[in-house]
Design an enzyme around this catalytic site. Sequence first.
Site, PDB file in Angstrom:
ATOM      1  N   PRO A   1       1.019  -1.263  -0.061  1.00 49.91           N
ATOM      2  CA  PRO A   1      -0.058   0.095  -0.077  1.00 49.91           C
ATOM      3  C   PRO A   1       0.942   1.293  -0.020  1.00 49.91           C
ATOM      4  CG  PRO A   1      -0.643  -1.557   1.861  1.00 49.91           C
ATOM      5  CD  PRO A   1       0.811  -2.139   1.132  1.00 49.91           C
ATOM      6  N   LYS A   2       0.504   2.276  -0.723  1.00 44.89           N
ATOM      7  CA  LYS A   2       1.224   3.440  -0.786  1.00 44.89           C
ATOM      8  C   LYS A   2       0.498   4.315   0.625  1.00 44.89           C
ATOM      9  CE  LYS A   2       2.406   7.443  -3.548  1.00 44.89           C
ATOM     10  NZ  LYS A   2       2.180   8.581  -2.614  1.00 44.89           N
ATOM     11  N   VAL A   3       1.306   4.154   1.882  1.00 46.08           N
ATOM     12  CA  VAL A   3       1.101   4.712   2.886  1.00 46.08           C
ATOM     13  C   VAL A   3       0.846   6.128   2.897  1.00 46.08           C
ATOM     14  CG1 VAL A   3       1.120   4.969   5.445  1.00 46.08           C
ATOM     15  CG2 VAL A   3       1.550   2.893   4.121  1.00 46.08           C
TER      16      VAL A   3
ATOM     17  N   GLY B   1      -2.865   4.721  -3.009  1.00 47.56           N
ATOM     18  CA  GLY B   1      -2.595   3.961  -4.156  1.00 47.56           C
ATOM     19  C   GLY B   1      -1.695   2.758  -3.598  1.00 47.56           C
TER      20      GLY B   1
END
Length: 567
Positions: free
Chosen positions: A131-133, A286
Amino acid sequence: MNILNLKIIMFLLISNIIVVGGAWATSTCPDWPATRIAVEINALEQQLNKWSAAYHQQGHSPVTDDIYDQLQDKLRVWQSCRGLPDKTESQPIPGKGQFLHPVAHTGLKKLKDETALTRWMAGRKNLWVQPKVDGVAVTLVYHGGKLVQLLSRGNGVKGQNWTEKAPFISAIPQYIANAPALLTLQGELFLLMDGHQQAKSGGVNARSTVAGALMRKSPSPLLAQVGVFIWAWPDGPTTMKEKVALLQVMGFPFTAKYSEPVMSHLDVVQWRQFWFQAPLPFVTDGVVVRQEEEPAGRYWQATPGQWSMAWKYPPLQHIAEVKDIHFTLGRTGKGTVVLEVLPIKIDDKWIRRVNIGSVTRWKQWDIAPGDHITLALAGHGIPRLDNVVWRVHQRNTITAPNWDKFHQLSCFQRLPHGCEPQFLSRLIWLSGPGGLDIGGIGGGFWQKLIHHELINDLVGWLLLTPEQIASIPGIGNARAEKIYQQFQRAKQQPFSRWLLALGFPQVVSVDAQWQVVLRRSLSEWATMAGIGQMRAKQIKHFLDHPDVQALADFLSTQKVVGFELTE
């Protein structure tokens, strides 16, 4: 099939799949002189740099990532129009820091779509997705297992020293047993969430909240609610399996829990959809796809590397470019402003025009052709203006028409001069669902009748013959006969619908005939349920108006229901 993959598939079956919306219209070069486009490129580039500096230096920005990314795409288009190279991905992050990172922060290049993802993955192996944290990027530096530095990303080369805040962030180990003598980690400080679903809740301003807590001089209680997601271990283990396993042992569990091997772009699509919908402990925007093989840390630079890419979620806010501004006059004499925009797709709907209300409201928005606005779909899929996010440097002056002479009782005829817009609006209302609901008859047809001078007042169409209708280019004999029959059947519509079609300011059911309605006094109207003194005056002004009475007299001769003369 393993249990985790089965869980994903079952989750997707009961969840909504991401709908990729917000598609820009086909990119075209603006119809501007070379000197102007150079000025506009420079102005937009400077603004993007200011926002980028605020984002990386202060942890927040006046615009969302969605808006920034879309305006950056626009800058690329304008640069290509002048044959300029795309510098948006390689440009160093603006701003300065005081403390040198042991290894530079590379940043991420963004993939536009699934096609770009497939192209990037081709020929690469040992790929993982995470996950794009959405948080604040930092560097953690350990010497002999002891945390010695917590640095903000800054400009990627130097950042601010936040080490004194680290003891208040329980998610950051202050000491790691059996750690390498020198350990450098890069990751994201994020606001811990309880089952956050990105698809439902969006970003909830989480990154700015964390940044604010870190930048305060005194420790904030909020630091206890901050987690850390490690996404880079420069010069660490060569395989991701070993890397995430060791990170978990050292006290960084999120990386192991949210890192998945992928074999094809379809795997990435699946995880992206899953994490977009699933309850997570952090906000995301994202996914990141990365390969195990990385250069040595000494080669990392403060520009996007080629070994990892971001694929963001569909934007929650959608930008449209204003192409032109139109002024329209409604049937009640009220003017409205309609923005014509370059076509943009939101969900499954293409948007080309946006009604923003009165001229006064348009002036308050200060919108000119070339400006960029954010749109959303309101009820029934009607586009709504949310904000102006970028104004072009050169603003062309637009003068709104003077509509002072128009009102609720003007323009029941095509003439005098200037009446045509309101007259056309009256006809559109008359044939629409709020009036007589004549199927297939709309603004285009009425415009043709007006253009060929076949109609001069609001009900003159009742006199048209099939031959006259067929004389309009594009309307054959068969369709003309059908329209003629529709017009004749309209005479049998209920009296209440005819009143509405003519513009009667009705708020209650009116079933009486015209002569009865006409004889009611102001006080009688005012005492009827749902009608006050103000609406009663509007009704009397309407009924007593000479143009309205002339229309009623004509409808009487045509034996329209409710208008027949009674003894």
